[in-house]
Design a protein around this motif. Structure first.
Motif, PDB file in Angstrom:
ATOM      1  N   GLN A  41       5.081 -10.081  -6.972  1.00 11.91           N
ATOM      2  CA  GLN A  41       4.844  -8.873  -7.757  1.00 11.91           C
ATOM      3  C   GLN A  41       5.479  -9.015  -9.151  1.00 11.91           C
ATOM      4  O   GLN A  41       4.869  -8.656 -10.156  1.00 11.91           O
ATOM      5  N   GLU A  42       6.692  -9.547  -9.197  1.00 11.96           N
ATOM      6  CA  GLU A  42       7.348  -9.790 -10.487  1.00 11.96           C
ATOM      7  C   GLU A  42       6.538 -10.763 -11.341  1.00 11.96           C
ATOM      8  O   GLU A  42       6.370 -10.572 -12.546  1.00 11.96           O
ATOM      9  N   TYR A  68      -1.487 -13.037  -8.386  1.00 16.36           N
ATOM     10  CA  TYR A  68      -0.105 -12.895  -7.901  1.00 16.36           C
ATOM     11  C   TYR A  68       0.104 -11.540  -7.239  1.00 16.36           C
ATOM     12  O   TYR A  68       0.780 -11.439  -6.207  1.00 16.36           O
ATOM     13  N   ALA A  69      -0.474 -10.484  -7.813  1.00 19.55           N
ATOM     14  CA  ALA A  69      -0.353  -9.152  -7.210  1.00 19.55           C
ATOM     15  C   ALA A  69      -1.040  -9.127  -5.852  1.00 19.55           C
ATOM     16  O   ALA A  69      -0.498  -8.573  -4.874  1.00 19.55           O
ATOM     17  N   ALA A  70      -2.231  -9.711  -5.773  1.00 16.55           N
ATOM     18  CA  ALA A  70      -2.959  -9.751  -4.500  1.00 16.55           C
ATOM     19  C   ALA A  70      -2.166 -10.513  -3.441  1.00 16.55           C
ATOM     20  O   ALA A  70      -2.060 -10.067  -2.294  1.00 16.55           O
ATOM     21  N   VAL A  71      -1.596 -11.636  -3.827  1.00 16.60           N
ATOM     22  CA  VAL A  71      -0.792 -12.422  -2.879  1.00 16.60           C
ATOM     23  C   VAL A  71       0.451 -11.634  -2.454  1.00 16.60           C
ATOM     24  O   VAL A  71       0.853 -11.682  -1.286  1.00 16.60           O
ATOM     25  N   ALA A  72       1.045 -10.891  -3.377  1.00 18.53           N
ATOM     26  CA  ALA A  72       2.196 -10.050  -3.023  1.00 18.53           C
ATOM     27  C   ALA A  72       1.816  -9.054  -1.938  1.00 18.53           C
ATOM     28  O   ALA A  72       2.555  -8.873  -0.957  1.00 18.53           O
ATOM     29  N   LEU A  73       0.666  -8.429  -2.087  1.00 14.47           N
ATOM     30  CA  LEU A  73       0.219  -7.442  -1.105  1.00 14.47           C
ATOM     31  C   LEU A  73      -0.096  -8.095   0.237  1.00 14.47           C
ATOM     32  O   LEU A  73       0.324  -7.596   1.289  1.00 14.47           O
ATOM     33  N   LEU A  74      -0.813  -9.195   0.199  1.00 13.85           N
ATOM     34  CA  LEU A  74      -1.130  -9.892   1.445  1.00 13.85           C
ATOM     35  C   LEU A  74       0.144 -10.368   2.147  1.00 13.85           C
ATOM     36  O   LEU A  74       0.286 -10.223   3.367  1.00 13.85           O
ATOM     37  N   THR A  75       1.060 -10.908   1.376  1.00 15.42           N
ATOM     38  CA  THR A  75       2.318 -11.395   1.948  1.00 15.42           C
ATOM     39  C   THR A  75       3.097 -10.268   2.604  1.00 15.42           C
ATOM     40  O   THR A  75       3.612 -10.434   3.718  1.00 15.42           O
ATOM     41  N   LYS A  76       3.176  -9.131   1.947  1.00 10.91           N
ATOM     42  CA  LYS A  76       3.904  -7.991   2.510  1.00 10.91           C
ATOM     43  C   LYS A  76       3.353  -7.609   3.878  1.00 10.91           C
ATOM     44  O   LYS A  76       4.094  -7.180   4.759  1.00 10.91           O
ATOM     45  N   HIS A 106      -9.220  -6.473   4.048  1.00 11.69           N
ATOM     46  CA  HIS A 106      -8.118  -5.630   4.512  1.00 11.69           C
ATOM     47  C   HIS A 106      -7.810  -4.437   3.613  1.00 11.69           C
ATOM     48  O   HIS A 106      -7.200  -3.473   4.070  1.00 11.69           O
ATOM     49  N   PHE A 107      -8.210  -4.497   2.344  1.00 10.64           N
ATOM     50  CA  PHE A 107      -7.782  -3.446   1.416  1.00 10.64           C
ATOM     51  C   PHE A 107      -8.927  -2.771   0.662  1.00 10.64           C
ATOM     52  O   PHE A 107      -8.890  -1.566   0.475  1.00 10.64           O
ATOM     53  N   PHE A 120      -5.837  -2.736 -11.538  1.00  8.60           N
ATOM     54  CA  PHE A 120      -5.753  -3.484 -10.277  1.00  8.60           C
ATOM     55  C   PHE A 120      -4.299  -3.623  -9.844  1.00  8.60           C
ATOM     56  O   PHE A 120      -3.942  -3.329  -8.698  1.00  8.60           O
ATOM     57  N   ILE A 121      -3.461  -4.039 -10.766  1.00 12.80           N
ATOM     58  CA  ILE A 121      -2.045  -4.241 -10.442  1.00 12.80           C
ATOM     59  C   ILE A 121      -1.369  -2.905 -10.143  1.00 12.80           C
ATOM     60  O   ILE A 121      -0.532  -2.821  -9.239  1.00 12.80           O
TER      61      ILE A 121
END
Length: 132
Positions: free
Chosen positions: A18-19, A50-58, A76-77, A124-125
């Protein structure tokens, strides 16, 4: 070595991504001002990636490719309404623009393209931030 991540590891990795999304998005005004439009489009895509990966990772959802991230995000979203269809389309368009810019010959992005894509990436972010 295949190590199982703990919940704390997932959270830390999600925060890190996310950062990175926000740092990358912050590069856009400079790139635009300097006339680096192809690079700006590339960085807009990566900020959203990076934002998408942050969400998927969470949510402990893994994807091993960029196309996989796009698919998992949609499944999923976007399809569940957690992320707007407009933002889902914006991410898909950025994915395509980045692919063309990185792999096709004689692709030149414009200031107008950056100006159109930048607010879509910001939205999006913002939507992902709300879910994180």
């Amino acid at each position: 070595m295949n190590t199982e991540l703990t919940d704390e590891n997932y959270e830390a990795l999600s925060r890190y991504r996310q950062e990175r999304a926000h740092e990358t998005l912050a590069e856009i005004p400079y790139l635009r001002e300097q006339g680096y439009y192809n690079t700006a489009v590339n960085r807009l895509y990566y900020a959203c990636y990076y934002a998408a990966v942050a969400l998927l990772t969470k949510h402990h959802i893994s994807a091993s490719t960029h196309a996989g991230v796009k698919t998992m995000l949609g499944m999923h979203f976007v399809s569940t309404g957690l992320i707007s269809k407009e933002s889902g389309r914006a991410f898909a368009n950025l994915f395509d623009s980045r692919q063309r810019g990185d792999y096709d010959e004689f692709v030149y992005s414009t200031r107008e393209e950056v100006d159109e894509l930048y607010p879509k990436a910001q939205q999006f972010i913002k939507e992902i931030d709300a879910l994180l």
